[in-house]
Design a protein around this motif. Structure first.
Motif, PDB file in Angstrom:
ATOM      1  N   LEU A 148      25.297  -4.979 -11.105  1.00 22.23           N
ATOM      2  CA  LEU A 148      24.759  -4.146 -12.170  1.00 22.23           C
ATOM      3  C   LEU A 148      25.785  -4.138 -13.295  1.00 22.23           C
ATOM      4  N   PRO A 149      25.360  -4.238 -14.544  1.00 28.53           N
ATOM      5  CA  PRO A 149      26.335  -4.294 -15.640  1.00 28.53           C
ATOM      6  C   PRO A 149      27.235  -3.061 -15.708  1.00 28.53           C
ATOM      7  N   GLY A 190      30.418   7.737 -14.962  1.00 30.81           N
ATOM      8  CA  GLY A 190      29.652   8.693 -15.772  1.00 30.81           C
ATOM      9  C   GLY A 190      28.562   9.383 -14.958  1.00 30.81           C
ATOM     10  N   ARG A 191      28.293  10.620 -15.326  1.00 30.71           N
ATOM     11  CA  ARG A 191      27.330  11.444 -14.599  1.00 30.71           C
ATOM     12  C   ARG A 191      25.971  10.755 -14.430  1.00 30.71           C
ATOM     13  N   GLU A 192      25.454  10.149 -15.498  1.00 31.53           N
ATOM     14  CA  GLU A 192      24.134   9.511 -15.435  1.00 31.53           C
ATOM     15  C   GLU A 192      24.110   8.353 -14.454  1.00 31.53           C
ATOM     16  N   PHE A 193      25.205   7.608 -14.387  1.00 31.60           N
ATOM     17  CA  PHE A 193      25.274   6.438 -13.514  1.00 31.60           C
ATOM     18  C   PHE A 193      25.387   6.851 -12.044  1.00 31.60           C
ATOM     19  N   VAL A 194      26.207   7.851 -11.788  1.00 31.03           N
ATOM     20  CA  VAL A 194      26.355   8.361 -10.421  1.00 31.03           C
ATOM     21  C   VAL A 194      25.040   8.973  -9.945  1.00 31.03           C
ATOM     22  N   ALA A 195      24.381   9.737 -10.801  1.00 29.67           N
ATOM     23  CA  ALA A 195      23.104  10.360 -10.442  1.00 29.67           C
ATOM     24  C   ALA A 195      22.049   9.299 -10.148  1.00 29.67           C
ATOM     25  N   ASP A 196      22.070   8.198 -10.890  1.00 29.12           N
ATOM     26  CA  ASP A 196      21.101   7.130 -10.657  1.00 29.12           C
ATOM     27  C   ASP A 196      21.282   6.522  -9.271  1.00 29.12           C
ATOM     28  N   ASP A 199       2.064   0.263   0.601  1.00 28.89           N
ATOM     29  CA  ASP A 199       2.140   0.948  -0.686  1.00 28.89           C
ATOM     30  C   ASP A 199       3.381   0.393  -1.374  1.00 28.89           C
ATOM     31  N   VAL A 200       3.201  -0.537  -2.293  1.00 27.68           N
ATOM     32  CA  VAL A 200       4.318  -1.287  -2.879  1.00 27.68           C
ATOM     33  C   VAL A 200       4.751  -0.653  -4.205  1.00 27.68           C
ATOM     34  N   ARG A 201       6.038  -0.351  -4.274  1.00 26.31           N
ATOM     35  CA  ARG A 201       6.629   0.271  -5.450  1.00 26.31           C
ATOM     36  C   ARG A 201       7.897  -0.487  -5.828  1.00 26.31           C
ATOM     37  N   ALA A 202       8.346  -0.291  -7.050  1.00 22.89           N
ATOM     38  CA  ALA A 202       9.622  -0.873  -7.483  1.00 22.89           C
ATOM     39  C   ALA A 202      10.520   0.251  -7.948  1.00 22.89           C
ATOM     40  N   ILE A 203      11.812   0.074  -7.752  1.00 24.20           N
ATOM     41  CA  ILE A 203      12.792   1.027  -8.260  1.00 24.20           C
ATOM     42  C   ILE A 203      13.924   0.242  -8.889  1.00 24.20           C
ATOM     43  N   CYS A 204      14.249   0.604 -10.132  1.00 23.24           N
ATOM     44  CA  CYS A 204      15.330  -0.088 -10.817  1.00 23.24           C
ATOM     45  C   CYS A 204      15.873   0.768 -11.947  1.00 23.24           C
ATOM     46  N   ALA A 205      17.056   0.423 -12.367  1.00 23.31           N
ATOM     47  CA  ALA A 205      17.672   1.027 -13.541  1.00 23.31           C
ATOM     48  C   ALA A 205      17.861  -0.085 -14.557  1.00 23.31           C
ATOM     49  N   ILE A 206      17.678   0.258 -15.813  1.00 28.75           N
ATOM     50  CA  ILE A 206      17.869  -0.722 -16.882  1.00 28.75           C
ATOM     51  C   ILE A 206      18.728  -0.105 -17.975  1.00 28.75           C
ATOM     52  N   GLY A 207      19.411  -0.960 -18.696  1.00 25.93           N
ATOM     53  CA  GLY A 207      20.194  -0.518 -19.841  1.00 25.93           C
ATOM     54  C   GLY A 207      19.291  -0.281 -21.037  1.00 25.93           C
ATOM     55  N   ASN A 243      14.583   3.799 -14.378  1.00 21.73           N
ATOM     56  CA  ASN A 243      15.486   4.748 -15.004  1.00 21.73           C
ATOM     57  C   ASN A 243      16.256   4.027 -16.099  1.00 21.73           C
ATOM     58  N   ARG A 244      16.143   4.512 -17.316  1.00 22.39           N
ATOM     59  CA  ARG A 244      16.886   3.918 -18.423  1.00 22.39           C
ATOM     60  C   ARG A 244      18.236   4.613 -18.522  1.00 22.39           C
ATOM     61  N   LEU A 245      19.289   3.825 -18.393  1.00 24.71           N
ATOM     62  CA  LEU A 245      20.653   4.352 -18.431  1.00 24.71           C
ATOM     63  C   LEU A 245      21.275   4.158 -19.812  1.00 24.71           C
ATOM     64  N   PRO A 246      22.289   4.955 -20.151  1.00 23.68           N
ATOM     65  CA  PRO A 246      22.927   4.845 -21.469  1.00 23.68           C
ATOM     66  C   PRO A 246      23.937   3.699 -21.528  1.00 23.68           C
ATOM     67  N   TYR A 247      23.507   2.529 -21.120  1.00 28.46           N
ATOM     68  CA  TYR A 247      24.356   1.337 -21.142  1.00 28.46           C
ATOM     69  C   TYR A 247      23.823   0.411 -22.226  1.00 28.46           C
ATOM     70  N   ASP A 248      24.695  -0.067 -23.091  1.00 27.16           N
ATOM     71  CA  ASP A 248      24.256  -0.987 -24.134  1.00 27.16           C
ATOM     72  C   ASP A 248      25.241  -2.134 -24.304  1.00 27.16           C
ATOM     73  N   GLY A 249      25.788  -2.603 -23.173  1.00 25.04           N
ATOM     74  CA  GLY A 249      26.761  -3.682 -23.196  1.00 25.04           C
ATOM     75  C   GLY A 249      26.158  -5.019 -22.815  1.00 25.04           C
ATOM     76  N   PRO A 250      27.017  -5.965 -22.456  1.00 25.90           N
ATOM     77  CA  PRO A 250      26.565  -7.322 -22.138  1.00 25.90           C
ATOM     78  C   PRO A 250      25.773  -7.383 -20.832  1.00 25.90           C
ATOM     79  N   ALA A 251      24.987  -8.439 -20.721  1.00 22.42           N
ATOM     80  CA  ALA A 251      24.187  -8.690 -19.513  1.00 22.42           C
ATOM     81  C   ALA A 251      23.825 -10.169 -19.478  1.00 22.42           C
ATOM     82  N   ASP A 252      23.517 -10.645 -18.286  1.00 22.01           N
ATOM     83  CA  ASP A 252      22.974 -11.994 -18.159  1.00 22.01           C
ATOM     84  C   ASP A 252      21.633 -11.989 -17.424  1.00 22.01           C
ATOM     85  N   ARG A 253      21.152 -10.816 -17.075  1.00 15.38           N
ATOM     86  CA  ARG A 253      19.830 -10.631 -16.462  1.00 15.38           C
ATOM     87  C   ARG A 253      19.151  -9.468 -17.181  1.00 15.38           C
ATOM     88  N   TRP A 254      17.849  -9.651 -17.449  1.00  9.59           N
ATOM     89  CA  TRP A 254      17.102  -8.687 -18.252  1.00  9.59           C
ATOM     90  C   TRP A 254      15.792  -8.318 -17.557  1.00  9.59           C
TER      91      TRP A 254
END
Length: 132
Positions: free
Chosen positions: A22-23, A29-35, A3-11, A111-122
């Motif tokens: 991770l960027p 922050g609460r959201e990041f720790v909870a993630d 049973d194949v699943r993916a788990i990730c957080a994105i900005g 999980n979409r996190l409240p991050y809107d800064g730089p990245a080099d992977r999308w």
């Protein structure tokens, strides 16, 4: 078959990596720790596939309550997944791993996190509809 699943957080714009981390790494922050806590909880007791770099960055306690499986580009996804038949397998990244395993993933936990800064992977939305 596993049973194949993916788990990730994105900005906010799909950011998933910056300089091999991770960027938002270390953001108190609460959201990041909870993630992070949720990631540990959701994957507990299951198999987790990730690239060697991602596996090497995980805390040591994770090896005791889940099966960690580093995968490489030379591995055939069908053969890796066959080793874990009848198990829940989380594909935890990075991008090359999601690219290779996307067609096998039946559930994406994003999980979409409240991050809107730089990245080099999308995050690539086409991974969500990849077919095998």
């Amino acid at each position: 078959m596993a049973d194949v699943r993916a788990i990730c957080a994105i900005g906010q714009r799909g950011q998933i990596g910056l300089n091999g981390e991770l960027p938002w790494e270390g953001n108190p922050g609460r959201e990041f720790v909870a993630d992070v806590e949720r990631f540990y909880e959701v994957t507990r007791g299951h198999v987790m596939l990730a690239g060697p770099h991602t596996i090497s960055t995980l805390p040591g306690f994770m090896q005791f309550d889940r099966t960690l499986c580093p995968v490489r580009s030379s591995d055939r996804p069908e053969e890796v997944l066959a080793r874990f038949a009848d198990r829940v397998v989380y594909v935890a990244g990075g991008p090359a791993v999601w690219e290779a395993y996307a067609g096998f993933i039946r559930h994406w936990d994003i999980n979409r996190l409240p991050y809107d800064g730089p990245a080099d992977r999308w995050f690539k939305p086409e991974w969500l509809v990849a077919a095998r």
